[in-house]
Design an enzyme around this catalytic site. Structure first.
Site, mmCIF file in Angstrom:
data_model
loop_
_atom_site.group_PDB
_atom_site.id
_atom_site.type_symbol
_atom_site.label_atom_id
_atom_site.label_comp_id
_atom_site.label_asym_id
_atom_site.label_seq_id
_atom_site.Cartn_x
_atom_site.Cartn_y
_atom_site.Cartn_z
ATOM 1 N NE ARG A 129 6.741 11.196 46.222
ATOM 2 C CZ ARG A 129 7.390 10.158 46.654
ATOM 3 N NH1 ARG A 129 6.858 9.394 47.567
ATOM 4 N NH2 ARG A 129 8.597 9.859 46.208
ATOM 5 N NE ARG A 173 20.307 11.417 41.023
ATOM 6 C CZ ARG A 173 18.988 11.267 40.996
ATOM 7 N NH1 ARG A 173 18.367 11.105 39.845
ATOM 8 N NH2 ARG A 173 18.290 11.261 42.115
ATOM 9 C CG ASP A 210 10.315 12.558 44.355
ATOM 10 O OD1 ASP A 210 11.536 12.448 44.109
ATOM 11 O OD2 ASP A 210 9.491 11.677 44.060
ATOM 12 C CG ASN A 230 17.453 9.582 50.172
ATOM 13 O OD1 ASN A 230 16.874 10.560 50.642
ATOM 14 N ND2 ASN A 230 16.920 8.877 49.183
ATOM 15 C CG ASN A 248 15.459 17.829 44.090
ATOM 16 O OD1 ASN A 248 14.434 18.469 43.872
ATOM 17 N ND2 ASN A 248 16.004 17.738 45.287
ATOM 18 C CB SER A 271 14.817 8.705 53.102
ATOM 19 O OG SER A 271 15.493 7.927 52.132
ATOM 20 C CB THR A 272 16.576 5.395 56.790
ATOM 21 O OG1 THR A 272 15.228 5.140 56.342
ATOM 22 C CG2 THR A 272 16.518 6.060 58.150
ATOM 23 N NE ARG A 301 11.485 12.032 38.760
ATOM 24 C CZ ARG A 301 10.370 11.883 39.472
ATOM 25 N NH1 ARG A 301 9.221 11.710 38.864
ATOM 26 N NH2 ARG A 301 10.429 11.890 40.783
ATOM 27 N NE ARG A 308 7.758 5.471 45.087
ATOM 28 C CZ ARG A 308 7.943 5.622 43.788
ATOM 29 N NH1 ARG A 308 7.283 4.870 42.942
ATOM 30 N NH2 ARG A 308 8.803 6.516 43.328
HETATM 31 C C1 FPP Z 1 14.429 13.676 46.080
HETATM 32 O O1 FPP Z 1 14.526 13.890 44.672
HETATM 33 C C2 FPP Z 1 15.300 14.623 46.779
HETATM 34 C C3 FPP Z 1 16.271 14.268 47.700
HETATM 35 C C4 FPP Z 1 16.552 12.877 48.073
HETATM 36 C C5 FPP Z 1 17.154 15.297 48.317
HETATM 37 C C6 FPP Z 1 16.480 16.546 48.802
HETATM 38 C C7 FPP Z 1 17.514 17.503 49.246
HETATM 39 C C8 FPP Z 1 17.538 18.828 48.970
HETATM 40 C C9 FPP Z 1 16.437 19.569 48.287
HETATM 41 C C10 FPP Z 1 18.748 19.658 49.340
HETATM 42 C C11 FPP Z 1 18.972 20.129 50.721
HETATM 43 C C12 FPP Z 1 17.779 20.393 51.565
HETATM 44 C C13 FPP Z 1 17.614 21.486 52.408
HETATM 45 C C14 FPP Z 1 16.476 21.451 53.361
HETATM 46 C C15 FPP Z 1 18.490 22.663 52.418
HETATM 47 P P1 FPP Z 1 15.196 12.765 43.734
HETATM 48 O O2 FPP Z 1 16.654 12.979 43.742
HETATM 49 O O3 FPP Z 1 14.772 11.416 44.219
HETATM 50 O O4 FPP Z 1 14.558 13.096 42.346
HETATM 51 P P2 FPP Z 1 14.223 12.039 41.183
HETATM 52 O O5 FPP Z 1 13.136 11.141 41.712
HETATM 53 O O6 FPP Z 1 13.738 12.919 40.062
HETATM 54 O O7 FPP Z 1 15.480 11.306 40.860
#
Ligand code: FPP
Length: 247
Positions: free
Chosen positions: A193, A38, A25, A73, A27, A70-71, A29, A199
Site C-alpha cells: 500500500r 486529481r 493509492d 469509488n 494519485n 472499488s465498489t 495527493r 487501512r
Molecule cells: C486511489 O488513489 C486510486 C484510484 C481510486 C484509482 C486508480 C486508477 C488508476 C491508477 C488508473 C487506471 C488503472 C489501470 C490499471 C490502467 P486516490 O485517488 O484515492 O488518491 P488520494 O488518496 O491521494 O486522494
C-alpha cells in the site's frame, strides 16, 4: 515462491513473491501537490501500473493484482469516475494492440456489469485473447469490494445447496475460495500500500489472510521498480509462519 523468474538475469539471486497485490493509492495527493487536477494523478498512476506490471513480469512474479476501482469509488465526482474509466479503456485498447509483444494474461476481479458496455466488451475481449499467455497474469480489480466478493460467493454456495449440488457441512475453505473472483489463483504473498495509509480498504479480505503487508509513504505515481524491490526485500526478510511456530 519462485527462486528465479523467467526473464530475469542470472545475477538475480533473491526470491520473488509468486503473487503481489497493490492498492494503487495516493494519485489525488500527488496531483494536488503539483497544483494539478486529481485526474492527472490517475493518468500518472496508470502509467506507473504499466511499468510495474512489466517489471513484475520480467523478474518472475506470476500474479499481480491491482485495486483500480472499488465498489465505494462510485461516490467520487462524475468527472473523476469518467477519467478513471477512460484510462482503463485506453489501457485495454493498448493491451489488445500490444498483446503479442507483452504476453500478459489479463483477468478482472469485480462486478463488471455496472461498467459501460464498451468497457465490459473490452474486458471480455482482452481476457479471452490473453488467456493463452502463461507465466504472468495481471488481475485488475474493477468495481471490486472484498465484502461484496464474499457475499457473492456465499450466494453462489447457497444456490448450490438449494439445487442439491453442495451441502453446508461439507464446505471447506478451499471450496469457498474457489467461488471468489480469484478462484484458482494462489493467495497474494505480499500486499503493498503506497501513500502511507494503514487501512485494508475492502481489498482481498479473504485472500490476504496470511499475506505480508508493506506500507510506504511514496505515492503511487512516484512508485518505481526500485520501490518494488524495497518491498520485495522487506518481504524476504519476514519470517512467514502461517500461524505456526518456527521449528
Ligand atoms: C486511489 O488513489 C486510486 C484510484 C481510486 C484509482 C486508480 C486508477 C488508476 C491508477 C488508473 C487506471 C488503472 C489501470 C490499471 C490502467 P486516490 O485517488 O484515492 O488518491 P488520494 O488518496 O491521494 O486522494
Amino acid at each position: 515462491m519462485k527462486l528465479f523468474g523467467t526473464n530475469e538475469t542470472a545475477a538475480r539471486q533473491r526470491p520473488v513473491p509468486q503473487h503481489i497485490a497493490i492498492i494503487m493509492d495516493g494519485n489525488g495527493r500527488w496531483a494536488k501537490r503539483r497544483g494539478l487536477p486529481r485526474t492527472a494523478g490517475h493518468a500518472a498512476g496508470s502509467e506507473v501500473f504499466r511499468q510495474i506490471a512489466t517489471y513484475c513480469r520480467d523478474i518472475g512474479v506470476a500474479y499481480l493484482t491491482v485495486y483500480a476501482f472499488s465498489t465505494e469509488n462510485w461516490k467520487r465526482s462524475q468527472e473523476e469516475i469518467t477519467a478513471i474509466m477512460g484510462l482503463l479503456k485506453q489501457y485495454l485498447f493498448e493491451a489488445l494492440e500490444k498483446m503479442e509483444r507483452d504476453r500478459i494474461r489479463l483477468e478482472f476481479f469485480g462486478d463488471l456489469s455496472r461498467l459501460s458496455p464498451e468497457l465490459q466488451e473490452l474486458a471480455a475481449r482482452t481476457r479471452e485473447i490473453s488467456r493463452k499467455y502463461e507465466g504472468f497474469q495481471a488481475n485488475i480489480c474493477l468495481n471490486y469490494g472484498g465484502r461484496d466478493e464474499i457475499v457473492r460467493a456465499a450466494r453462489t454456495f447457497a444456490r448450490q445447496c438449494v439445487e442439491g449440488t453442495a451441502t453446508p457441512e461439507a464446505l471447506t475453505e478451499e471450496q469457498f475460495g474457489s467461488l471468489l473472483f480469484s478462484g484458482g489463483i494462489p493467495d497474494p504473498d505480499l500486499v503493498i500500500r503506497p501513500s502511507g495509509e494503514l487501512r485494508i480498504s475492502n481489498f482481498l479480505l479473504w485472500q490476504s489472510a496470511y499475506a505480508e503487508y508493506y506500507v510506504t509513504d511514496v505515492l503511487w505515481p512516484d512508485f518505481t521498480p526500485a520501490e518494488l524491490e524495497k518491498a520485495i526485500a522487506a518481504f524476504n526478510s519476514r519470517d512467514r509462519r502461517f500461524g505456526g511456530v518456527k521449528p
